[in-house]
Structures are given as structure tokens and as C-alpha cells.
Design a protein around this motif. Structure first.
Motif, PDB file in Angstrom:
ATOM      1  N   THR A   1       0.877  -1.158   0.087  1.00 11.02           N
ATOM      2  CA  THR A   1      -0.049   0.121  -0.300  1.00 11.02           C
ATOM      3  C   THR A   1       0.740   1.093   0.084  1.00 11.02           C
ATOM      4  OG1 THR A   1      -1.793  -1.069   0.954  1.00 11.02           O
ATOM      5  CG2 THR A   1      -1.939   1.163   1.035  1.00 11.02           C
ATOM      6  N   ASP A   2       0.785   2.115  -1.005  1.00 16.64           N
ATOM      7  CA  ASP A   2       1.556   3.242  -1.022  1.00 16.64           C
ATOM      8  C   ASP A   2       0.513   4.491  -0.440  1.00 16.64           C
ATOM      9  OD1 ASP A   2       2.422   5.718  -1.929  1.00 16.64           O
ATOM     10  OD2 ASP A   2       3.163   5.109  -3.873  1.00 16.64           O
ATOM     11  N   ASP A   3       0.935   5.069   0.667  1.00 15.64           N
ATOM     12  CA  ASP A   3       0.221   5.918   1.540  1.00 15.64           C
ATOM     13  C   ASP A   3       0.064   7.295   0.797  1.00 15.64           C
ATOM     14  OD1 ASP A   3      -1.038   6.491   4.480  1.00 15.64           O
ATOM     15  OD2 ASP A   3       0.284   8.227   4.004  1.00 15.64           O
ATOM     16  N   GLY A   4       1.129   7.637   0.264  1.00 16.00           N
ATOM     17  CA  GLY A   4       1.117   8.834  -0.264  1.00 16.00           C
ATOM     18  C   GLY A   4       0.251   9.007  -1.709  1.00 16.00           C
ATOM     19  N   ALA A   5       0.295   8.018  -2.294  1.00 17.54           N
ATOM     20  CA  ALA A   5      -0.649   7.920  -3.715  1.00 17.54           C
ATOM     21  C   ALA A   5      -2.071   7.436  -3.215  1.00 17.54           C
ATOM     22  CB  ALA A   5       0.122   7.414  -4.739  1.00 17.54           C
ATOM     23  N   LYS A   6      -2.007   6.738  -2.034  1.00 17.72           N
ATOM     24  CA  LYS A   6      -3.208   5.823  -1.876  1.00 17.72           C
ATOM     25  C   LYS A   6      -3.693   5.079  -2.861  1.00 17.72           C
ATOM     26  CE  LYS A   6      -4.282   8.271   1.865  1.00 17.72           C
ATOM     27  NZ  LYS A   6      -3.006   9.127   1.984  1.00 17.72           N
ATOM     28  N   LEU A   7      -2.540   4.057  -3.050  1.00 21.38           N
ATOM     29  CA  LEU A   7      -2.727   2.794  -4.191  1.00 21.38           C
ATOM     30  C   LEU A   7      -2.045   1.718  -3.558  1.00 21.38           C
ATOM     31  CD1 LEU A   7      -1.142   4.772  -7.254  1.00 21.38           C
ATOM     32  CD2 LEU A   7      -3.256   4.401  -6.966  1.00 21.38           C
ATOM     33  N   VAL A   8      -2.810   0.644  -4.069  1.00 26.13           N
ATOM     34  CA  VAL A   8      -2.420  -0.695  -3.718  1.00 26.13           C
ATOM     35  C   VAL A   8      -1.592  -1.481  -4.953  1.00 26.13           C
ATOM     36  CG1 VAL A   8      -3.927  -0.849  -1.835  1.00 26.13           C
ATOM     37  CG2 VAL A   8      -4.665  -1.776  -4.153  1.00 26.13           C
ATOM     38  N   PHE A   9      -0.663  -2.176  -4.560  1.00 26.12           N
ATOM     39  CA  PHE A   9       0.060  -2.910  -5.674  1.00 26.12           C
ATOM     40  C   PHE A   9      -0.026  -4.451  -5.115  1.00 26.12           C
ATOM     41  CE2 PHE A   9       2.032   0.971  -5.443  1.00 26.12           C
ATOM     42  CZ  PHE A   9       2.599   1.292  -6.922  1.00 26.12           C
ATOM     43  N   SER A  10      -0.437  -5.258  -6.000  1.00 29.23           N
ATOM     44  CA  SER A  10      -0.820  -6.658  -5.869  1.00 29.23           C
ATOM     45  C   SER A  10      -0.217  -7.499  -6.962  1.00 29.23           C
ATOM     46  CB  SER A  10      -2.059  -7.231  -5.596  1.00 29.23           C
ATOM     47  OG  SER A  10      -2.804  -6.385  -4.394  1.00 29.23           O
ATOM     48  N   ARG A  11       0.767  -8.494  -6.756  1.00 27.55           N
ATOM     49  CA  ARG A  11       1.264  -9.473  -7.667  1.00 27.55           C
ATOM     50  C   ARG A  11       0.356 -10.674  -7.899  1.00 27.55           C
ATOM     51  NH1 ARG A  11       6.709 -10.324  -8.880  1.00 27.55           N
ATOM     52  NH2 ARG A  11       6.659 -11.907 -10.591  1.00 27.55           N
ATOM     53  N   LEU A  12      -0.309 -10.517  -9.180  1.00 27.16           N
ATOM     54  CA  LEU A  12      -1.191 -11.698  -9.500  1.00 27.16           C
ATOM     55  C   LEU A  12      -0.543 -12.394 -10.594  1.00 27.16           C
ATOM     56  CD1 LEU A  12      -4.325  -9.504  -9.871  1.00 27.16           C
ATOM     57  CD2 LEU A  12      -3.658 -10.573  -7.904  1.00 27.16           C
ATOM     58  N   GLY A  13       0.333 -13.528 -10.277  1.00 25.87           N
ATOM     59  CA  GLY A  13       0.664 -14.306 -11.086  1.00 25.87           C
ATOM     60  C   GLY A  13       2.017 -13.487 -11.921  1.00 25.87           C
ATOM     61  N   ASN A  14       2.116 -13.325 -13.205  1.00 28.37           N
ATOM     62  CA  ASN A  14       2.938 -12.838 -13.964  1.00 28.37           C
ATOM     63  C   ASN A  14       2.244 -11.330 -13.989  1.00 28.37           C
ATOM     64  OD1 ASN A  14       1.147 -13.426 -15.725  1.00 28.37           O
ATOM     65  ND2 ASN A  14       2.398 -14.159 -17.439  1.00 28.37           N
ATOM     66  N   ARG A  15       1.277 -11.093 -13.544  1.00 29.24           N
ATOM     67  CA  ARG A  15       0.647  -9.622 -13.526  1.00 29.24           C
ATOM     68  C   ARG A  15       1.086  -8.718 -12.235  1.00 29.24           C
ATOM     69  NH1 ARG A  15      -5.302 -10.631 -13.666  1.00 29.24           N
ATOM     70  NH2 ARG A  15      -4.508 -12.176 -12.622  1.00 29.24           N
ATOM     71  N   LEU A  16       0.821  -7.578 -12.594  1.00 28.17           N
ATOM     72  CA  LEU A  16       1.043  -6.405 -11.480  1.00 28.17           C
ATOM     73  C   LEU A  16      -0.210  -5.560 -11.601  1.00 28.17           C
ATOM     74  CD1 LEU A  16       2.618  -5.384  -8.859  1.00 28.17           C
ATOM     75  CD2 LEU A  16       3.552  -3.935 -10.495  1.00 28.17           C
ATOM     76  N   ARG A  17      -1.055  -5.626 -10.422  1.00 26.50           N
ATOM     77  CA  ARG A  17      -2.337  -5.014 -10.245  1.00 26.50           C
ATOM     78  C   ARG A  17      -1.988  -3.846  -9.532  1.00 26.50           C
ATOM     79  NH1 ARG A  17      -7.343  -6.675 -10.411  1.00 26.50           N
ATOM     80  NH2 ARG A  17      -6.735  -7.665 -12.336  1.00 26.50           N
ATOM     81  N   ILE A  18      -2.316  -2.468  -9.986  1.00 25.84           N
ATOM     82  CA  ILE A  18      -2.181  -1.325  -8.974  1.00 25.84           C
ATOM     83  C   ILE A  18      -3.446  -0.697  -9.238  1.00 25.84           C
ATOM     84  CG2 ILE A  18      -0.851   0.768  -8.874  1.00 25.84           C
ATOM     85  CD1 ILE A  18       0.294  -1.197 -11.429  1.00 25.84           C
TER      86      ILE A  18
END
Length: 416
Positions: free
Chosen positions: A299-316
Motif C-alpha cells: 500500500t502506497d500511502d502517499g498516492a493511496k494506491l495498492v499493488f498486488s502481484r497476480l501471477g505474472n501480472r501486477l495490479r495497481i
């Protein structure tokens, strides 16, 4: 008992699963051609039980005022000639009071922790696959004042059973080495090792199949167009299918799990559900350099974003836009997400070809969902989970199945 569930998102599908396990005759009506194709389709992917803070907090009003003129602000309020929006906004401000904030944290934490436990039990029972990772969530800060405030709040959160730990910059890099590529932007972090991540859409689709194997009947391409009621109880639901044919459905119990659209069912029946759509955005990119892409959910507090690794993908994913029921994709906000992801993880993924998505998250002013009975007999609600629908889905579904089956749910929560 014959139960009709309206909505096959992650919450509705989880409700159907637990009802079917109880032996109820379950039918699920969904306007899309499959399960999990709206709000559950491309969300942040985090089962963040230990991140129970509601949006409505004592510091929120000041932040929102600063963001009013920023088109890429984390929380964007677009004023409309919409009484529901203004009422929701007023109630949101009321929920920012310290006492209300603390009560809401307690309720959200209790349901989220219970739900995560039910998800883990379901996974052990069925072996359901959904790009699951159990490596915790690292909440990193790029602003020293925000990090220090978060560190001070750790003891309060631990008091609610949340296993949150303060981490230095060096410790954060040790937990997620890919953060090192962002240079010295990170000043510190908090870490919740028991939290998880995974693809909510894949989970919902696979859970629908498992529920179907237990007898639940999923009917896709059916849009609810009307309800019938009399004598203080719901008597029917009317749908139109993809060929324009109308059909009436009758049941012993009806569950509304239509996310942001749930209030549209309640209003003609004479009661209000305090839910307003908060449009969220996500970007999904293919990982091109695994050494530079995170594997721990972030979780990126400054940008209020979350990052999750989903297999070979990256979800932001992240941001919230209070602009009614519009699902128009704002490319400025998407570009802001891509820009931040590229800044934090340079060279990690194909940021030039992102898959963009937007969806409406059903938010209550308190962020506490609406689960349980309604003033109309036979009618139940399971909605208002905001950004925590994936986190709370299994607990909400299991609890509502208990209520419909005549039992008291196991979790301490103000069910209606």
C-alpha cells in the motif's frame, strides 16, 4: 428454504456459497454474462483485514479540502445536483468525529478478521485457486509526518486484534527488495504479516462454480427491473433477460447484493440504504522483470494506491471519485496511477501497455457495510463494503447465511 440472491459479485457469490452449504435452494440473478464482472473484476486484489481504518477519520476533512482542485487526487468529490450525494457527504463528515471513527474501526476490524478466517477455511476445504499469496501487506510511507502518525496508531490497531508492526526503511526493503529501485523515497512502513492477496475475479468465478456444484443456480443476463411487495413483505422480483423477456421470481428470502445499485432496490420499497458509488480505478500490467516487481502486497500511502502481484501480472489500484453512477474512465487518473507505479518500480513491467479499468465501489459514510434484515420482511441486504468487499466477502456471506438460517452470527458486528 428457497433463497434468491441478487448479484454475482464477490459478495453475492460468497453469500450463495454459504447458503448452498446450509442446504438452501439458491438461485442467483446477475445482469452480466458471468460472475464477478463488475466491481469485483479488477479491484486491488488485497485481503487487507489488518487495514481497518475507514475513510472517515478526524484528519480526512482537511485532506479532502486540499484535494478539491486536483483531478488526480486520491479522493475526488465532484459536486452534483444529487441530494443523495450531498446527504452522503454530510454523514461522512459526521463519521469523522473521533468517537465514531474508533467505533467504526472496531466494527470493520472484527468483520474483516472474521472474514479472512472464513476465506482461509474455505481455501483449505475446497483448494480454490486465485493467484493467492500469503506474504502480508507492507504499507509504506514517503512522507515522514504520515509515517510517524501511522507508527503512533499501531498500538490502537493492535488493541483491535490487528497484527501491525512498525518497520524502518531498511526493514521495509528487506521485506520487499523491489522497493530498493525507488531510491530513498520510502521513509518507513507498517507491516501486517497475516494479510493476503489474490485475484478477486478469479476467486469469484471459481467460487460460483463450486456453489453451482452444491446446487446453486446462477442465472446470468437477468437485470432486475422491478419488485413486488404487499403486507410489509417482498413478494416477487421481476427481471428482463438479454432477449427482452420478463420473468417473475418468487422465494422465501431475497438477498440484495448489488453493490452500489442496492439503494435503487430499497428506495421504491420505502427505506434507505446509505450507500453511494465511489468510482475506483485500476491498472494491470504484465511483469517484464521479476527482480524489479514486488511479490509482497503493498500500500502506497502517499498516492493511496495498492499493488498486488497476480501471477505474472501486477495490479495497481486505488483512488475514489464521488461522481454518481458514471462509469466513464478518467484517463488523467489512470495516467497518474501508471506514473506512480513506474516511479516506484522502474523497469518492472510493461507500463506502456496497461489494461485500464474503473468500477463503482458501494461506500457507506462510515465504511461499515449494511448486512442483515430490512424493514421489508423476507428482504435482506449485503452491501456497502466499499474498498473492502474482497476482504469482507466470506465473512459477510457466512454471517448472512447464519441470519437467514435462524442463527446468531459468530462475529460481534451490528447486523440489522
Amino acid at each position: 428454504m428457497k433463497v434468491l440472491v441478487l448479484g454475482a459479485g464477490v459478495v453475492g457469490t460468497a453469500t450463495a456459497w454459504y447458503l448452498a452449504k446450509e442446504g438452501h435452494e439458491v438461485t442467483v440473478l446477475e445482469r452480466q454474462p458471468g460472475a464477478g464482472l463488475e466491481t469485483s473484476f479488477a479491484n486491488g486484489g488485497q485481503v487487507s483485514a489488518c487495514h481497518a481504518e475507514p475513510w472517515a477519520s478526524p484528519g480526512a476533512p482537511g485532506k479532502i479540502l486540499r484535494w478539491l482542485l486536483q483531478d488526480d487526487a486520491p479522493l475526488l468529490f465532484r459536486p452534483r445536483l444529487d441530494a443523495a450525494q450531498w446527504r452522503w457527504g454530510w454523514e461522512f463528515l459526521r463519521e469523522c468525529a473521533p468517537a465514531r471513527y474508533e467505533a467504526n474501526v472496531r466494527r470493520i476490524a472484527a468483520l474483516s478478521l472474521y472474514s479472512r478466517g472464513r476465506l482461509q477455511a474455505l481455501r483449505a476445504e475446497t483448494g480454490i485457486a486465485y493467484d493467492h499469496l500469503a506474504r502480508g501487506i507492507l504499507h509504506y510511507y514517503t512522507d515522514t509526518a504520515e509515517f510517524e502518525a501511522a507508527a503512533r496508531a499501531v498500538e490502537l490497531m493492535r488493541g483491535h486484534g490487528l497484527d501491525r508492526e512498525v518497520k524502518s526503511r531498511a526493514e521495509a526493503m528487506g521485506i520487499e527488495p523491489a522497493l530498493a529501485h525507488a531510491g530513498k523515497l520510502v521513509v518507513g512502513a507498517t507491516y501486517t504479516p497475516s494479510d493476503e492477496s489474490g485475484d478477486a475475479h478469479v476467486f469469484t468465478r471459481n467460487l460460483a462454480a463450486l456453489a453451482g456444484a452444491k446446487g446453486a443456480d446462477f442465472r446470468y443476463g437477468h437485470t432486475v427491473i422491478a419488485t413486488g411487495h404487499g403486507g410489509g413483505e417482498l413478494t416477487e422480483v421481476v427481471t428482463r433477460d438479454t432477449e427482452g423477456q420478463k420473468r417473475s421470481w418468487h422465494a422465501d428470502a431475497y438477498v440484495v447484493a448489488l453493490g452500489s445499485y442496492s439503494p435503487l432496490i430499497a428506495a421504491p420499497l420505502g427505506f434507505r440504504v446509505p450507500v453511494y458509488p465511489a468510482k475506483g480505478y485500476s491498472v494491470t500490467v504484465d511483469v517484464t522483470d521479476a527482480t524489479r516487481a514486488p511479490t509482497v502486497a503493498l500500500t502506497d500511502d502517499g498516492a493511496k494506491l495498492v499493488f498486488s502481484r497476480l501471477g505474472n501480472r501486477l495490479r495497481i489500484a486505488g483512488t475514489a471519485e464521488l461522481s454518481g453512477y458514471s462509469t466513464t474512465l478518467n484517463e488523467v487518473r489512470c495516467a497518474s496511477i501508471v506514473r506512480r507505479a513506474r516511479q516506484m518500480f522502474p523497469g518492472a513491467a510493461d507500463f506502456d501497455r496497461p489494461a485500464l479499468w474503473t468500477g463503482l465501489r458501494p461506500a457507506t459514510p462510515s465504511n461499515v457495510p449494511v448486512i442483515g434484515r430490512t424493514p421489508i420482511r423476507k428482504l435482506y441486504m449485503n452491501t456497502g463494503h466499499g474498498t473492502l468487499g474482497w476482504t469482507m466477502a466470506c465473512g459477510s456471506g457466512a454471517a448472512l447465511a447464519d441470519i437467514i438460517s435462524g442463527r446468531q452470527p459468530e462475529v460481534d458486528f451490528p447486523f440489522s
